[in-house]
Design a protein around this motif. Structure first.
Motif, short mmCIF file in Angstrom:
data_model
loop_
_atom_site.label_atom_id
_atom_site.label_comp_id
_atom_site.label_asym_id
_atom_site.label_seq_id
_atom_site.Cartn_x
_atom_site.Cartn_y
_atom_site.Cartn_z
N LYS A 55 0.61 -1.11 -0.04
CA LYS A 55 -0.21 -0.07 -0.04
C LYS A 55 0.88 1.25 -0.07
CE LYS A 55 -3.89 -0.32 2.74
NZ LYS A 55 -4.73 -0.64 1.91
N VAL A 56 0.47 2.19 -0.75
CA VAL A 56 1.12 3.27 -0.57
C VAL A 56 0.07 4.63 -0.43
CG1 VAL A 56 2.23 5.32 -2.28
CG2 VAL A 56 2.81 2.82 -2.55
N ASN A 57 0.26 5.41 0.54
CA ASN A 57 -0.58 6.42 0.87
C ASN A 57 0.06 7.47 0.15
OD1 ASN A 57 -1.60 8.80 2.31
ND2 ASN A 57 -1.77 7.63 4.26
N ILE A 58 -0.94 7.97 -0.74
CA ILE A 58 -0.83 9.10 -1.68
C ILE A 58 -0.43 10.44 -1.06
CG2 ILE A 58 -1.79 8.02 -3.56
CD1 ILE A 58 -4.02 10.25 -3.20
N ASP A 59 -1.00 10.87 0.19
CA ASP A 59 -0.84 12.23 0.94
C ASP A 59 0.50 12.25 1.49
OD1 ASP A 59 -3.42 12.83 0.34
OD2 ASP A 59 -4.40 12.12 2.23
N GLU A 60 1.01 10.86 1.93
CA GLU A 60 2.41 10.95 2.56
C GLU A 60 3.46 10.74 1.71
OE1 GLU A 60 1.95 7.78 5.39
OE2 GLU A 60 0.30 9.08 6.89
N ASN A 61 3.34 10.22 0.36
CA ASN A 61 4.03 9.73 -0.47
C ASN A 61 3.58 10.18 -1.93
OD1 ASN A 61 5.84 7.95 1.21
ND2 ASN A 61 3.86 7.28 1.60
N PRO A 62 3.69 11.36 -2.40
CA PRO A 62 3.34 11.86 -3.44
C PRO A 62 4.19 11.86 -4.97
CG PRO A 62 4.46 13.72 -2.44
CD PRO A 62 4.32 12.46 -1.48
N ASP A 63 5.37 11.25 -4.67
CA ASP A 63 6.15 10.98 -5.70
C ASP A 63 5.59 9.83 -6.80
OD1 ASP A 63 7.58 13.12 -5.04
OD2 ASP A 63 9.30 12.01 -4.14
N ALA A 64 5.75 8.64 -6.02
CA ALA A 64 5.26 7.34 -6.74
C ALA A 64 4.09 7.55 -7.56
CB ALA A 64 5.36 6.18 -5.72
N PRO A 65 2.79 7.84 -6.97
CA PRO A 65 1.62 8.20 -7.64
C PRO A 65 1.66 9.27 -8.81
CG PRO A 65 1.32 9.00 -5.34
CD PRO A 65 2.56 8.33 -5.42
N THR A 66 2.59 10.18 -8.82
CA THR A 66 2.56 11.24 -9.68
C THR A 66 3.41 10.40 -10.85
OG1 THR A 66 2.81 13.15 -8.17
CG2 THR A 66 3.81 13.33 -10.32
N ARG A 67 4.54 9.69 -10.50
CA ARG A 67 5.34 8.95 -11.36
C ARG A 67 4.54 7.98 -12.37
NH1 ARG A 67 9.12 6.10 -8.45
NH2 ARG A 67 9.81 8.12 -7.68
N TYR A 68 3.44 7.31 -11.85
CA TYR A 68 2.85 6.31 -12.69
C TYR A 68 1.33 6.89 -12.78
CZ TYR A 68 6.54 3.64 -11.58
OH TYR A 68 8.09 3.11 -11.36
N GLY A 69 1.19 8.16 -12.89
CA GLY A 69 -0.29 8.63 -13.25
C GLY A 69 -1.42 8.38 -12.72
N VAL A 70 -1.32 8.33 -11.29
CA VAL A 70 -2.51 7.91 -10.46
C VAL A 70 -3.15 9.32 -10.51
CG1 VAL A 70 -3.59 7.49 -8.23
CG2 VAL A 70 -1.42 6.20 -9.25
N ARG A 71 -4.53 9.25 -11.01
CA ARG A 71 -5.32 10.18 -10.97
C ARG A 71 -6.59 10.24 -10.05
NH1 ARG A 71 -2.74 10.93 -14.98
NH2 ARG A 71 -2.54 12.51 -16.71
N GLY A 72 -6.87 9.04 -9.76
CA GLY A 72 -8.08 8.66 -8.73
C GLY A 72 -7.63 7.79 -8.00
N ILE A 73 -8.26 7.61 -6.68
CA ILE A 73 -8.01 6.40 -5.92
C ILE A 73 -9.56 5.90 -5.62
CG2 ILE A 73 -5.71 7.37 -5.07
CD1 ILE A 73 -7.25 8.55 -2.66
N PRO A 74 -9.33 4.49 -5.17
CA PRO A 74 -7.95 3.58 -5.18
C PRO A 74 -7.82 3.32 -6.54
CG PRO A 74 -10.28 2.49 -4.62
CD PRO A 74 -10.75 3.88 -4.72
N THR A 75 -6.56 3.39 -6.68
CA THR A 75 -5.79 2.74 -8.05
C THR A 75 -4.94 1.61 -7.70
OG1 THR A 75 -6.03 4.80 -9.33
CG2 THR A 75 -4.28 3.24 -10.00
N MET A 76 -5.13 0.56 -8.29
CA MET A 76 -4.15 -0.65 -8.13
C MET A 76 -3.55 -0.73 -9.54
SD MET A 76 -6.82 -3.13 -6.10
CE MET A 76 -8.09 -2.70 -7.48
N ILE A 77 -1.89 -0.85 -8.95
CA ILE A 77 -1.18 -0.96 -10.34
C ILE A 77 -0.37 -2.52 -10.10
CG2 ILE A 77 0.64 -0.32 -11.82
CD1 ILE A 77 -0.05 2.57 -11.16
#
Length: 107
Positions: A55-77
């Motif tokens: 699990k990656v908390n997007i609020d605490e870790n913004p780099d990975a979701p940005t790098r992989y184009g996460v626009r809405g949550i939940p997103t599973m890659i």
């Protein structure tokens, strides 16, 4: 074992460098649908030996979701061999997540 919480700092070691497929759940504490699928992902992490679920908390870790184009949550890659192989957006029942994962792992 509970799904591991991955940070931007540990993302490469925990996901990219993993020797087996990794399903990354991008989520946030305030996201209702994220909380809905949380227990299903925890169960699948225990049931499925051929994939690791993290699990990656997007609020605490913004780099990975940005790098992989996460626009809405939940997103599973799903990452295979360090590369994104499949993406699913939105909450779904455990059976649907499992069927999707099994299909992608077999591909």
């Amino acid at each position: 074992m509970a799904a591991k919480h991955v940070t931007d700092a540990s993302f490469h070691a925990d996901v990219i460098a993993s020797d087996k497929p990794v399903l990354v759940d991008f989520w946030a504490e305030w996201c209702g649908p994220c909380r809905q699928i949380g227990p299903a992902l925890e169960e699948l992490n225990l049931e499925m030996d051929d994939v690791e679920i993290v699990k990656v908390n997007i609020d605490e870790n913004p780099d990975a979701p940005t790098r992989y184009g996460v626009r809405g949550i939940p997103t599973m890659i799903l990452f295979k061999g360090g590369q994104p192989a499949a993406t699913a957006v939105g909450a779904r029942p455990k059976s649907a997540i499992k069927a999707w994962l099994e299909g992608e792992l077999a591909a």
